[in-house]
Design a protein around this motif. Structure first.
Motif, PDB file in Angstrom:
ATOM      1  N   SER A 143       3.187  14.924   1.908  1.00  0.00           N
ATOM      2  CA  SER A 143       2.818  13.506   1.929  1.00  0.00           C
ATOM      3  C   SER A 143       1.471  13.272   2.598  1.00  0.00           C
TER       4      SER A 143
ATOM      5  N   LYS B  14      -8.936  -4.560  -2.160  1.00  0.00           N
ATOM      6  CA  LYS B  14      -9.137  -3.377  -2.989  1.00  0.00           C
ATOM      7  C   LYS B  14      -9.420  -2.133  -2.148  1.00  0.00           C
TER       8      LYS B  14
ATOM      9  N   GLN C 216      -1.494  12.671   0.460  1.00  0.00           N
ATOM     10  CA  GLN C 216      -1.556  11.462  -0.355  1.00  0.00           C
ATOM     11  C   GLN C 216      -2.147  10.315   0.465  1.00  0.00           C
ATOM     12  N   THR C 217      -2.380   9.183  -0.195  1.00  0.00           N
ATOM     13  CA  THR C 217      -2.939   8.019   0.489  1.00  0.00           C
ATOM     14  C   THR C 217      -2.130   6.747   0.239  1.00  0.00           C
ATOM     15  N   ASP C 218      -1.486   6.639  -0.901  1.00  0.00           N
ATOM     16  CA  ASP C 218      -0.797   5.405  -1.257  1.00  0.00           C
ATOM     17  C   ASP C 218       0.472   5.216  -0.426  1.00  0.00           C
ATOM     18  N   SER C 219       0.537   4.111   0.338  1.00  0.00           N
ATOM     19  CA  SER C 219       1.711   3.782   1.178  1.00  0.00           C
ATOM     20  C   SER C 219       2.112   4.951   2.064  1.00  0.00           C
TER      21      SER C 219
ATOM     22  N   ARG D 250       5.874   5.892   4.021  1.00  0.00           N
ATOM     23  CA  ARG D 250       6.580   7.098   3.600  1.00  0.00           C
ATOM     24  C   ARG D 250       6.835   8.021   4.798  1.00  0.00           C
TER      25      ARG D 250
ATOM     26  N   GLU E 192      -2.446   4.125   7.979  1.00  0.00           N
ATOM     27  CA  GLU E 192      -2.465   3.093   6.922  1.00  0.00           C
ATOM     28  C   GLU E 192      -1.385   3.358   5.866  1.00  0.00           C
TER      29      GLU E 192
ATOM     30  N   GLN F  25      -5.192  -1.114   2.660  1.00  0.00           N
ATOM     31  CA  GLN F  25      -3.790  -1.379   2.354  1.00  0.00           C
ATOM     32  C   GLN F  25      -3.069  -2.064   3.508  1.00  0.00           C
TER      33      GLN F  25
END
Length: 289
Positions: free
Chosen positions: A233, A55, A236-239, A243, A289, A58
């Motif tokens: 980008s 959680k 952001q943090t997700d993937s 990216r 990450e 990543q």
């Protein structure tokens, strides 16, 4: 904000029965790969530990180790298993009856030496496990803080190189009209030296074709677009790492096309500089990450 995959955290908690110490270290990895080193008494909480890590993180190869330092034996209260003593006493009495006069007396010290008679005071396993889980959460927060600090530094390095990419694009764009005009004059000078008469319309067509082959406006526009997308980008943090890695491939594609269309050393040098900057960013992105 980007987070690095490299980090370390250590948390320690002193409790009445001893000390818990968590150490977590992580390095870059394509996926999340957790590895736990736990004392045998804490093996059953590993699924909860893995769930908490999934959680929070990543990517990255993460090693988490729990060390437990129990209080010295002399400082712990000892208990006597009275049920075990009663069983041993009853068994000794039955044997003495069978042996009769040959029976040897059984004293208290011999009974105490029997396995399971003397036992360390039992601790609440649920309380032990809860303390370990809470301390792990704190250590995980510390790891994330470390990775965030390194991520902020990586972001500044990437932004600096993006500015350099934009500067190269501006320089090439400003030089293109001059470069195309020079190529036109060069072609006309060669034809004059050869004393070859060409149809003016045909000559103009050849010059237009040459200009089209050397035109890099589309590549420069895409370079600008990719730079903007990389900066967006980074918020952001997700993937994020994946990216950014894809965007580096796109930037490199445009730099290669710019190099293939180059007709003067200036644009060739600019393409080489772009490739160097992109590679520098790509190396930093491998740890995001």
């Amino acid at each position: 904000m980007p987070r690095s995959m490299t980090g370390f955290a250590r948390r320690e908690a002193k409790l009445p029965w001893g000390t818990l110490v968590w150490e977590i270290r992580s390095v870059n990895h394509r996926y999340l790969e957790p590895n736990f080193r736990l004392p045998e008494d804490f093996r059953e909480i590993e699924p909860a530990l893995r769930d908490a890590m999934r959680k929070a993180l990543q990517r990255g190869k993460v090693e988490a180790s729990l060390n437990v330092h129990w209080e010295q034996e002399g400082e712990s209260e000892l208990g006597v298993n009275l049920a075990k003593v009663a069983q041993l006493t009853k068994a000794a009495s039955q044997i003495n009856q069978l042996l009769g006069a040959d029976a040897a007396p059984v004293n208290a010290l011999e009974i105490l030496r029997w396995p399971g008679v003397i036992q360390k005071q039992e601790l609440d396993r649920d309380a032990l496990h809860q303390a370990a889980l809470e301390l792990f959460d704190s250590a995980l927060d510390g790891l994330i803080e470390h990775r965030s600090r390194e991520g902020a530094e990586l972001e500044q390095l990437i932004l600096s190189r993006l500015d350099s990419v934009s500067a190269q694009v501006v320089k090439v764009r400003a030089r293109m009209p001059e470069i195309l005009a020079a190529q036109r004059d060069k072609l006309q000078a060669k034809l004059s030296a050869l004393q070859v008469e060409l149809d003016p319309e045909r000559l103009e067509q050849e010059i237009v074709l040459l200009a089209q082959k050397a035109d890099v406006d589309e590549e420069l526009d895409r370079l600008d677009t990719h730079v903007i997308e990389v900066k967006r980008s980074l918020k952001q943090t997700d993937s994020l790492g994946r990216r950014l890695d894809f965007l580096m491939q796109e930037l490199n594609r445009e730099a290669n096309t710019l190099s293939s269309k180059s007709i003067v050393s200036d644009t060739t040098q600019a393409a080489v500089e772009l490739k160097v900057l992109i590679e520098q960013m790509r190396e930093q992105i491998q740890n995001i990450e």
